[in-house]
Motif scaffolding. Structure first.
Motif, PDB file in Angstrom:
ATOM      1  N   UNK A   1      82.589 109.034 -40.996  1.00  0.00           N
ATOM      2  CA  UNK A   1      81.476 108.140 -41.330  1.00  0.00           C
ATOM      3  C   UNK A   1      81.424 107.000 -40.311  1.00  0.00           C
ATOM      4  N   UNK A   2      80.242 106.421 -40.178  1.00  0.00           N
ATOM      5  CA  UNK A   2      80.072 105.267 -39.286  1.00  0.00           C
ATOM      6  C   UNK A   2      79.172 104.233 -39.956  1.00  0.00           C
ATOM      7  N   UNK A   3      79.562 102.977 -39.839  1.00  0.00           N
ATOM      8  CA  UNK A   3      78.753 101.838 -40.263  1.00  0.00           C
ATOM      9  C   UNK A   3      78.387 101.073 -39.001  1.00  0.00           C
ATOM     10  N   UNK A   4      77.153 100.616 -38.887  1.00  0.00           N
ATOM     11  CA  UNK A   4      76.729  99.983 -37.644  1.00  0.00           C
ATOM     12  C   UNK A   4      76.189  98.576 -37.860  1.00  0.00           C
ATOM     13  N   UNK A   5      76.192  97.822 -36.772  1.00  0.00           N
ATOM     14  CA  UNK A   5      75.737  96.425 -36.814  1.00  0.00           C
ATOM     15  C   UNK A   5      74.292  96.315 -37.265  1.00  0.00           C
ATOM     16  N   UNK A   6      73.429  97.242 -36.854  1.00  0.00           N
ATOM     17  CA  UNK A   6      72.045  97.226 -37.326  1.00  0.00           C
ATOM     18  C   UNK A   6      71.471  98.638 -37.344  1.00  0.00           C
ATOM     19  N   UNK A   7      70.234  98.743 -37.837  1.00  0.00           N
ATOM     20  CA  UNK A   7      69.612 100.057 -38.003  1.00  0.00           C
ATOM     21  C   UNK A   7      69.276 100.723 -36.671  1.00  0.00           C
ATOM     22  N   UNK A   8      68.913  99.926 -35.680  1.00  0.00           N
ATOM     23  CA  UNK A   8      68.565 100.504 -34.379  1.00  0.00           C
ATOM     24  C   UNK A   8      69.774 101.219 -33.788  1.00  0.00           C
ATOM     25  N   UNK A   9      70.922 100.576 -33.831  1.00  0.00           N
ATOM     26  CA  UNK A   9      72.161 101.217 -33.370  1.00  0.00           C
ATOM     27  C   UNK A   9      72.461 102.452 -34.213  1.00  0.00           C
ATOM     28  N   UNK A  10      72.240 102.349 -35.524  1.00  0.00           N
ATOM     29  CA  UNK A  10      72.544 103.466 -36.430  1.00  0.00           C
ATOM     30  C   UNK A  10      71.709 104.701 -36.111  1.00  0.00           C
ATOM     31  N   UNK A  11      70.436 104.489 -35.778  1.00  0.00           N
ATOM     32  CA  UNK A  11      69.571 105.635 -35.457  1.00  0.00           C
ATOM     33  C   UNK A  11      70.084 106.341 -34.206  1.00  0.00           C
ATOM     34  N   UNK A  12      70.469 105.571 -33.199  1.00  0.00           N
ATOM     35  CA  UNK A  12      71.053 106.175 -32.002  1.00  0.00           C
ATOM     36  C   UNK A  12      72.348 106.894 -32.316  1.00  0.00           C
ATOM     37  N   UNK A  13      73.171 106.289 -33.187  1.00  0.00           N
ATOM     38  CA  UNK A  13      74.446 106.911 -33.566  1.00  0.00           C
ATOM     39  C   UNK A  13      74.215 108.233 -34.283  1.00  0.00           C
ATOM     40  N   UNK A  14      73.220 108.257 -35.159  1.00  0.00           N
ATOM     41  CA  UNK A  14      72.943 109.481 -35.905  1.00  0.00           C
ATOM     42  C   UNK A  14      72.446 110.593 -34.974  1.00  0.00           C
ATOM     43  N   UNK A  15      71.566 110.244 -34.043  1.00  0.00           N
ATOM     44  CA  UNK A  15      71.107 111.231 -33.057  1.00  0.00           C
ATOM     45  C   UNK A  15      72.296 111.822 -32.291  1.00  0.00           C
ATOM     46  N   UNK A  16      73.192 110.939 -31.837  1.00  0.00           N
ATOM     47  CA  UNK A  16      74.311 111.399 -31.017  1.00  0.00           C
ATOM     48  C   UNK A  16      75.286 112.249 -31.828  1.00  0.00           C
ATOM     49  N   UNK A  17      75.556 111.828 -33.059  1.00  0.00           N
ATOM     50  CA  UNK A  17      76.473 112.593 -33.905  1.00  0.00           C
ATOM     51  C   UNK A  17      75.951 114.013 -34.105  1.00  0.00           C
ATOM     52  N   UNK A  18      74.648 114.137 -34.296  1.00  0.00           N
ATOM     53  CA  UNK A  18      74.067 115.462 -34.505  1.00  0.00           C
ATOM     54  C   UNK A  18      74.098 116.280 -33.209  1.00  0.00           C
ATOM     55  N   UNK A  19      73.876 115.599 -32.067  1.00  0.00           N
ATOM     56  CA  UNK A  19      73.971 116.294 -30.784  1.00  0.00           C
ATOM     57  C   UNK A  19      75.370 116.869 -30.569  1.00  0.00           C
ATOM     58  N   UNK A  20      76.372 116.182 -31.123  1.00  0.00           N
ATOM     59  CA  UNK A  20      77.763 116.615 -30.969  1.00  0.00           C
ATOM     60  C   UNK A  20      78.193 117.575 -32.079  1.00  0.00           C
ATOM     61  N   UNK A  21      77.227 118.049 -32.845  1.00  0.00           N
ATOM     62  CA  UNK A  21      77.519 119.079 -33.830  1.00  0.00           C
ATOM     63  C   UNK A  21      77.869 118.587 -35.220  1.00  0.00           C
ATOM     64  N   UNK A  22      77.749 117.265 -35.471  1.00  0.00           N
ATOM     65  CA  UNK A  22      78.051 116.750 -36.810  1.00  0.00           C
ATOM     66  C   UNK A  22      76.822 116.924 -37.712  1.00  0.00           C
ATOM     67  N   UNK A  23      77.079 117.369 -38.936  1.00  0.00           N
ATOM     68  CA  UNK A  23      76.006 117.487 -39.922  1.00  0.00           C
ATOM     69  C   UNK A  23      75.938 116.190 -40.733  1.00  0.00           C
ATOM     70  N   UNK A  24      74.750 115.567 -40.706  1.00  0.00           N
ATOM     71  CA  UNK A  24      74.549 114.298 -41.421  1.00  0.00           C
ATOM     72  C   UNK A  24      73.675 114.580 -42.644  1.00  0.00           C
ATOM     73  N   UNK A  25      74.173 114.297 -43.860  1.00  0.00           N
ATOM     74  CA  UNK A  25      75.443 113.628 -44.168  1.00  0.00           C
ATOM     75  C   UNK A  25      76.565 114.583 -44.594  1.00  0.00           C
ATOM     76  N   UNK A  26      76.384 115.883 -44.461  1.00  0.00           N
ATOM     77  CA  UNK A  26      77.348 116.837 -45.035  1.00  0.00           C
ATOM     78  C   UNK A  26      78.779 116.553 -44.606  1.00  0.00           C
TER      79      UNK A  26
END
Length: 329
Positions: free
Chosen positions: A242-267
Protein backbone atom coordinates in the motif's frame (compact mmCIF):
# COMPACT_ATOMS: atom_id res chain seq x y z
CA UNK A 1 0.41 57.72 17.21
CA UNK A 2 -2.93 57.26 18.93
CA UNK A 3 -4.88 58.21 15.77
CA UNK A 4 -3.60 55.25 13.82
CA UNK A 5 -6.34 52.63 13.17
CA UNK A 6 -5.84 49.32 14.93
CA UNK A 7 -3.70 46.69 13.19
CA UNK A 8 -5.57 44.64 10.61
CA UNK A 9 -8.21 47.31 9.97
CA UNK A 10 -8.41 48.69 6.46
CA UNK A 11 -7.08 52.24 6.46
CA UNK A 12 -9.37 54.53 4.49
CA UNK A 13 -9.17 58.02 3.01
CA UNK A 14 -11.26 59.23 5.96
CA UNK A 15 -8.66 57.86 8.40
CA UNK A 16 -5.96 59.83 6.56
CA UNK A 17 -8.15 62.95 6.51
CA UNK A 18 -8.85 62.77 10.24
CA UNK A 19 -5.16 62.30 11.08
CA UNK A 20 -4.01 65.09 8.75
CA UNK A 21 -6.76 67.49 9.89
CA UNK A 22 -8.22 67.99 6.40
CA UNK A 23 -11.33 66.93 4.49
CA UNK A 24 -11.40 63.61 2.65
CA UNK A 25 -11.86 65.60 -0.59
CA UNK A 26 -8.50 67.25 0.13
CA UNK A 27 -6.91 63.83 0.69
CA UNK A 28 -8.32 62.65 -2.63
CA UNK A 29 -6.91 65.71 -4.42
CA UNK A 30 -3.48 65.19 -2.84
CA UNK A 31 -3.33 61.46 -3.63
CA UNK A 32 -4.44 62.03 -7.22
CA UNK A 33 -2.02 64.96 -7.71
CA UNK A 34 -4.76 67.51 -8.42
CA UNK A 35 -3.82 71.17 -8.68
CA UNK A 36 -6.47 72.62 -6.32
CA UNK A 37 -4.32 72.17 -3.18
CA UNK A 38 -1.28 74.00 -1.83
CA UNK A 39 2.09 72.28 -1.70
CA UNK A 40 2.47 72.15 2.08
CA UNK A 41 -1.00 70.64 2.61
CA UNK A 42 -0.37 68.08 -0.12
CA UNK A 43 2.92 67.06 1.49
CA UNK A 44 1.29 66.77 4.91
CA UNK A 45 -1.40 64.50 3.48
CA UNK A 46 1.13 62.31 1.66
CA UNK A 47 3.30 62.02 4.78
CA UNK A 48 0.24 61.08 6.85
CA UNK A 49 -0.89 58.47 4.31
CA UNK A 50 2.58 56.95 4.30
CA UNK A 51 2.78 56.88 8.11
CA UNK A 52 -0.62 55.23 8.45
CA UNK A 53 0.14 52.69 5.74
CA UNK A 54 -2.74 53.80 3.50
CA UNK A 55 -2.68 51.90 0.21
CA UNK A 56 -5.19 52.90 -2.49
CA UNK A 57 -6.37 50.03 -4.65
CA UNK A 58 -5.59 50.53 -8.32
CA UNK A 59 -8.11 47.86 -9.19
CA UNK A 60 -10.86 49.41 -7.09
CA UNK A 61 -10.26 52.86 -8.63
CA UNK A 62 -10.75 51.38 -12.07
CA UNK A 63 -14.09 49.75 -11.27
CA UNK A 64 -17.52 51.27 -11.62
CA UNK A 65 -18.14 51.06 -7.90
CA UNK A 66 -15.50 53.16 -6.20
CA UNK A 67 -16.02 51.43 -2.86
CA UNK A 68 -15.51 47.91 -4.25
CA UNK A 69 -13.09 45.70 -2.34
CA UNK A 70 -10.37 43.82 -4.20
CA UNK A 71 -8.58 40.79 -2.72
CA UNK A 72 -5.29 39.30 -3.89
CA UNK A 73 -5.28 35.49 -3.75
CA UNK A 74 -1.71 34.13 -3.76
CA UNK A 75 -1.28 30.45 -4.61
CA UNK A 76 1.85 28.39 -5.32
CA UNK A 77 0.71 26.48 -8.39
CA UNK A 78 -2.42 26.90 -10.52
CA UNK A 79 -1.73 23.56 -12.20
CA UNK A 80 -2.36 21.78 -8.89
CA UNK A 81 -6.16 21.27 -8.74
CA UNK A 82 -6.12 21.60 -4.95
CA UNK A 83 -5.35 25.30 -5.26
CA UNK A 84 -7.84 25.66 -8.11
CA UNK A 85 -10.58 24.29 -5.86
CA UNK A 86 -9.61 26.61 -3.00
CA UNK A 87 -9.63 29.54 -5.44
CA UNK A 88 -13.11 28.53 -6.64
CA UNK A 89 -14.37 28.63 -3.06
CA UNK A 90 -12.83 32.07 -2.50
CA UNK A 91 -14.24 33.44 -5.76
CA UNK A 92 -17.75 32.20 -4.94
CA UNK A 93 -17.61 33.76 -1.46
CA UNK A 94 -16.27 37.04 -2.88
CA UNK A 95 -19.05 37.21 -5.48
CA UNK A 96 -21.63 37.01 -2.70
CA UNK A 97 -20.08 40.19 -1.26
CA UNK A 98 -19.70 41.82 -4.68
CA UNK A 99 -15.92 41.81 -4.17
CA UNK A 100 -13.25 41.22 -6.79
CA UNK A 101 -10.47 38.62 -6.54
CA UNK A 102 -7.17 38.81 -8.41
CA UNK A 103 -5.24 35.51 -8.52
CA UNK A 104 -1.44 35.43 -8.36
CA UNK A 105 0.55 32.25 -9.09
CA UNK A 106 4.04 32.25 -7.53
CA UNK A 107 5.07 29.00 -9.29
CA UNK A 108 6.43 27.72 -5.94
CA UNK A 109 9.32 30.17 -6.30
CA UNK A 110 10.39 32.24 -3.30
CA UNK A 111 11.73 35.11 -5.43
CA UNK A 112 8.45 35.24 -7.35
CA UNK A 113 6.59 35.27 -4.06
CA UNK A 114 8.58 38.31 -2.90
CA UNK A 115 7.95 40.01 -6.22
CA UNK A 116 4.23 39.32 -5.86
CA UNK A 117 4.19 40.73 -2.34
CA UNK A 118 5.94 43.87 -3.58
CA UNK A 119 3.19 44.43 -6.15
CA UNK A 120 0.22 43.58 -3.94
CA UNK A 121 0.31 46.70 -1.75
CA UNK A 122 -0.70 49.06 -4.53
CA UNK A 123 -3.17 46.75 -6.26
CA UNK A 124 -5.51 45.23 -3.70
CA UNK A 125 -7.20 45.95 -0.38
CA UNK A 126 -6.43 42.61 1.28
CA UNK A 127 -4.29 39.51 0.75
CA UNK A 128 -5.14 35.82 1.13
CA UNK A 129 -2.91 32.90 0.37
CA UNK A 130 -0.16 30.37 0.83
CA UNK A 131 3.24 31.84 1.68
CA UNK A 132 6.69 30.42 2.33
CA UNK A 133 8.10 33.76 3.51
CA UNK A 134 8.36 34.27 7.30
CA UNK A 135 5.70 36.37 9.00
CA UNK A 136 7.85 39.48 9.55
CA UNK A 137 8.66 39.64 5.82
CA UNK A 138 5.00 39.37 4.85
CA UNK A 139 4.17 42.00 7.48
CA UNK A 140 6.82 44.32 6.06
CA UNK A 141 5.40 44.08 2.53
CA UNK A 142 1.75 44.38 3.62
CA UNK A 143 1.96 46.87 6.50
CA UNK A 144 -1.53 47.63 7.76
CA UNK A 145 -3.24 45.56 5.07
CA UNK A 146 -5.54 42.67 6.07
CA UNK A 147 -3.78 39.35 5.46
CA UNK A 148 -5.11 35.80 5.81
CA UNK A 149 -2.61 32.93 5.72
CA UNK A 150 -3.72 29.39 4.87
CA UNK A 151 -2.07 26.19 6.04
CA UNK A 152 0.55 27.64 8.39
CA UNK A 153 0.98 27.74 12.14
CA UNK A 154 3.74 30.38 12.46
CA UNK A 155 1.36 33.23 11.68
CA UNK A 156 1.97 36.86 12.74
CA UNK A 157 -0.37 38.19 15.39
CA UNK A 158 -2.37 40.58 13.23
CA UNK A 159 -3.04 38.06 10.42
CA UNK A 160 -6.05 35.86 9.90
CA UNK A 161 -5.22 32.16 9.98
CA UNK A 162 -6.69 28.97 8.54
CA UNK A 163 -5.20 25.67 9.59
CA UNK A 164 -5.71 22.31 7.93
CA UNK A 165 -5.73 19.42 10.40
CA UNK A 166 -5.46 16.06 8.70
CA UNK A 167 -4.30 14.02 11.68
CA UNK A 168 -7.56 12.16 12.36
CA UNK A 169 -8.13 11.58 8.64
CA UNK A 170 -4.68 10.10 8.14
CA UNK A 171 -5.08 7.89 11.20
CA UNK A 172 -8.42 6.66 9.82
CA UNK A 173 -6.81 5.93 6.44
CA UNK A 174 -3.96 3.91 7.96
CA UNK A 175 -6.41 2.11 10.26
CA UNK A 176 -8.45 1.10 7.20
CA UNK A 177 -5.34 -0.25 5.46
CA UNK A 178 -4.24 -2.16 8.56
CA UNK A 179 -7.72 -3.62 9.08
CA UNK A 180 -7.74 -4.88 5.49
CA UNK A 181 -4.48 -6.75 6.05
CA UNK A 182 -1.92 -4.29 4.65
CA UNK A 183 1.35 -4.42 6.56
CA UNK A 184 3.93 -2.79 4.28
CA UNK A 185 2.53 0.74 3.83
CA UNK A 186 4.83 3.38 2.38
CA UNK A 187 4.50 7.14 1.92
CA UNK A 188 5.43 9.44 -0.95
CA UNK A 189 6.08 12.76 0.78
CA UNK A 190 6.44 16.28 -0.60
CA UNK A 191 10.13 17.05 -0.99
CA UNK A 192 10.58 20.53 0.46
CA UNK A 193 14.27 21.36 0.93
CA UNK A 194 14.86 17.93 2.43
CA UNK A 195 12.38 18.44 5.28
CA UNK A 196 9.58 16.01 6.08
CA UNK A 197 6.05 17.38 5.94
CA UNK A 198 3.57 17.47 8.81
CA UNK A 199 1.59 14.90 6.83
CA UNK A 200 4.53 12.53 7.20
CA UNK A 201 4.40 12.98 10.98
CA UNK A 202 0.69 12.04 10.95
CA UNK A 203 1.48 8.97 8.84
CA UNK A 204 4.42 7.94 11.07
CA UNK A 205 2.34 8.32 14.25
CA UNK A 206 -0.46 6.23 12.75
CA UNK A 207 1.97 3.52 11.66
CA UNK A 208 3.46 3.36 15.17
CA UNK A 209 -0.05 2.96 16.55
CA UNK A 210 -0.38 -0.26 14.56
CA UNK A 211 3.17 -1.43 15.20
CA UNK A 212 4.08 -1.11 11.53
CA UNK A 213 7.37 0.07 9.95
CA UNK A 214 7.54 3.28 7.91
CA UNK A 215 8.91 3.72 4.39
CA UNK A 216 9.21 7.14 2.79
CA UNK A 217 10.36 8.46 -0.58
CA UNK A 218 10.28 12.16 -1.62
CA UNK A 219 8.09 13.13 -4.57
CA UNK A 220 7.58 16.24 -6.68
CA UNK A 221 4.00 17.55 -6.60
CA UNK A 222 2.90 16.32 -10.02
CA UNK A 223 1.60 13.18 -11.68
CA UNK A 224 5.04 12.63 -13.19
CA UNK A 225 6.61 13.17 -9.77
CA UNK A 226 4.31 10.52 -8.32
CA UNK A 227 5.26 8.08 -11.06
CA UNK A 228 8.99 8.58 -10.54
CA UNK A 229 8.74 8.32 -6.76
CA UNK A 230 6.56 5.20 -6.95
CA UNK A 231 9.07 3.51 -9.28
CA UNK A 232 11.91 4.35 -6.88
CA UNK A 233 9.93 3.17 -3.86
CA UNK A 234 8.99 -0.18 -5.39
CA UNK A 235 12.53 -0.76 -6.60
CA UNK A 236 13.78 -0.32 -3.04
CA UNK A 237 10.81 -2.02 -1.31
CA UNK A 238 9.19 -4.44 -3.80
CA UNK A 239 7.12 -6.06 -1.04
CA UNK A 240 5.02 -2.95 -0.31
CA UNK A 241 1.28 -3.59 -0.39
CA UNK A 242 0.00 0.00 0.00
CA UNK A 243 1.03 3.62 -0.47
CA UNK A 244 -0.14 6.85 1.15
CA UNK A 245 0.83 10.08 -0.59
CA UNK A 246 1.26 13.74 0.26
CA UNK A 247 -1.53 14.74 -2.13
CA UNK A 248 -3.91 13.39 -4.76
CA UNK A 249 -1.82 14.50 -7.73
CA UNK A 250 1.12 12.43 -6.51
CA UNK A 251 -1.26 9.55 -5.73
CA UNK A 252 -2.62 9.46 -9.28
CA UNK A 253 0.90 9.21 -10.67
CA UNK A 254 1.73 6.53 -8.10
CA UNK A 255 -1.31 4.50 -9.06
CA UNK A 256 -0.47 4.70 -12.77
CA UNK A 257 3.09 3.55 -12.09
CA UNK A 258 2.08 0.73 -9.75
CA UNK A 259 -0.23 -0.64 -12.43
CA UNK A 260 2.48 -0.29 -15.09
CA UNK A 261 4.68 -2.45 -12.85
CA UNK A 262 2.03 -5.15 -12.69
CA UNK A 263 0.34 -4.27 -9.38
CA UNK A 264 -3.43 -4.73 -9.23
CA UNK A 265 -5.12 -1.77 -7.52
CA UNK A 266 -6.61 -2.39 -5.02
CA UNK A 267 -6.46 -6.21 -5.11
CA UNK A 268 -2.79 -6.48 -4.11
CA UNK A 269 -1.77 -2.82 -3.83
CA UNK A 270 -3.79 0.00 -2.21
CA UNK A 271 -3.37 3.70 -2.94
CA UNK A 272 -4.59 6.60 -0.74
CA UNK A 273 -4.02 10.28 -1.49
CA UNK A 274 -4.61 13.46 0.46
CA UNK A 275 -6.96 16.37 -0.47
CA UNK A 276 -10.04 14.51 -1.75
CA UNK A 277 -10.12 16.36 -5.08
CA UNK A 278 -12.78 15.92 -7.75
CA UNK A 279 -10.07 14.69 -10.12
CA UNK A 280 -9.88 11.55 -7.97
CA UNK A 281 -13.23 10.42 -9.39
CA UNK A 282 -11.90 10.65 -12.96
CA UNK A 283 -9.38 7.80 -12.63
CA UNK A 284 -10.01 4.06 -12.48
CA UNK A 285 -10.33 2.88 -9.82
CA UNK A 286 -11.54 6.10 -8.15
CA UNK A 287 -8.94 7.40 -5.72
CA UNK A 288 -9.39 6.99 -1.97
CA UNK A 289 -8.15 10.04 -0.10
CA UNK A 290 -7.97 12.04 3.10
CA UNK A 291 -10.42 14.76 2.12
CA UNK A 292 -10.27 18.49 2.82
CA UNK A 293 -13.30 20.69 2.12
CA UNK A 294 -11.36 22.92 -0.28
CA UNK A 295 -14.30 25.20 -1.12
CA UNK A 296 -14.82 25.86 2.58
CA UNK A 297 -11.15 26.84 2.98
CA UNK A 298 -11.57 29.51 0.28
CA UNK A 299 -14.86 30.74 1.73
CA UNK A 300 -13.43 31.05 5.26
CA UNK A 301 -10.52 33.08 3.90
CA UNK A 302 -12.89 35.65 2.41
CA UNK A 303 -14.95 35.74 5.61
CA UNK A 304 -11.79 36.44 7.61
CA UNK A 305 -10.88 39.29 5.23
CA UNK A 306 -14.29 40.79 5.96
CA UNK A 307 -13.64 40.64 9.70
CA UNK A 308 -10.19 42.22 9.33
CA UNK A 309 -11.60 45.02 7.19
CA UNK A 310 -14.10 45.67 9.98
CA UNK A 311 -11.25 45.91 12.48
CA UNK A 312 -11.93 42.52 14.08
CA UNK A 313 -9.15 39.95 14.52
CA UNK A 314 -10.75 36.62 13.50
CA UNK A 315 -10.33 33.48 15.55
CA UNK A 316 -8.05 30.81 14.11
CA UNK A 317 -10.13 28.59 11.81
CA UNK A 318 -9.36 24.88 11.61
CA UNK A 319 -10.58 22.73 8.72
CA UNK A 320 -10.36 19.04 9.63
CA UNK A 321 -9.85 16.35 7.01
CA UNK A 322 -11.78 13.07 6.90
CA UNK A 323 -11.04 9.73 5.27
CA UNK A 324 -12.86 9.26 1.96
CA UNK A 325 -13.00 5.61 0.86
CA UNK A 326 -13.29 5.11 -2.89
CA UNK A 327 -12.12 2.26 -5.09
CA UNK A 328 -8.31 2.38 -4.79
CA UNK A 329 -8.12 1.08 -1.21
Amino acid sequence: MTDRPQPGKRITIRDVAKSAGVSYQTVSRALNDKGEIDTSTKQRVLDTARRLGYRPSRFARGLVRQDSTSVGLVIPNLLNPYFTEVAAGALAAARRRDWHVVVYDTAEDEEQELSTLAVLGSQVDAVVGYFSQPGPVIDQYTSGMPVVQIGRTDVAGRFGEIRVDGEQGVHAAIAHLAASGRRRIGMLDHDHHGEASVRYSWYADAMREHGLPTFVTPAAQSIEGGQRAMAAMLEKHPDLDAIFTYNDVIAIGAMFQARLLGRRVPADFAVIGFDGLAIGTMVEPPLSSVRIDTRRVGAIAIDQVGQLLDGVKPEVATVRATFLLRGSA
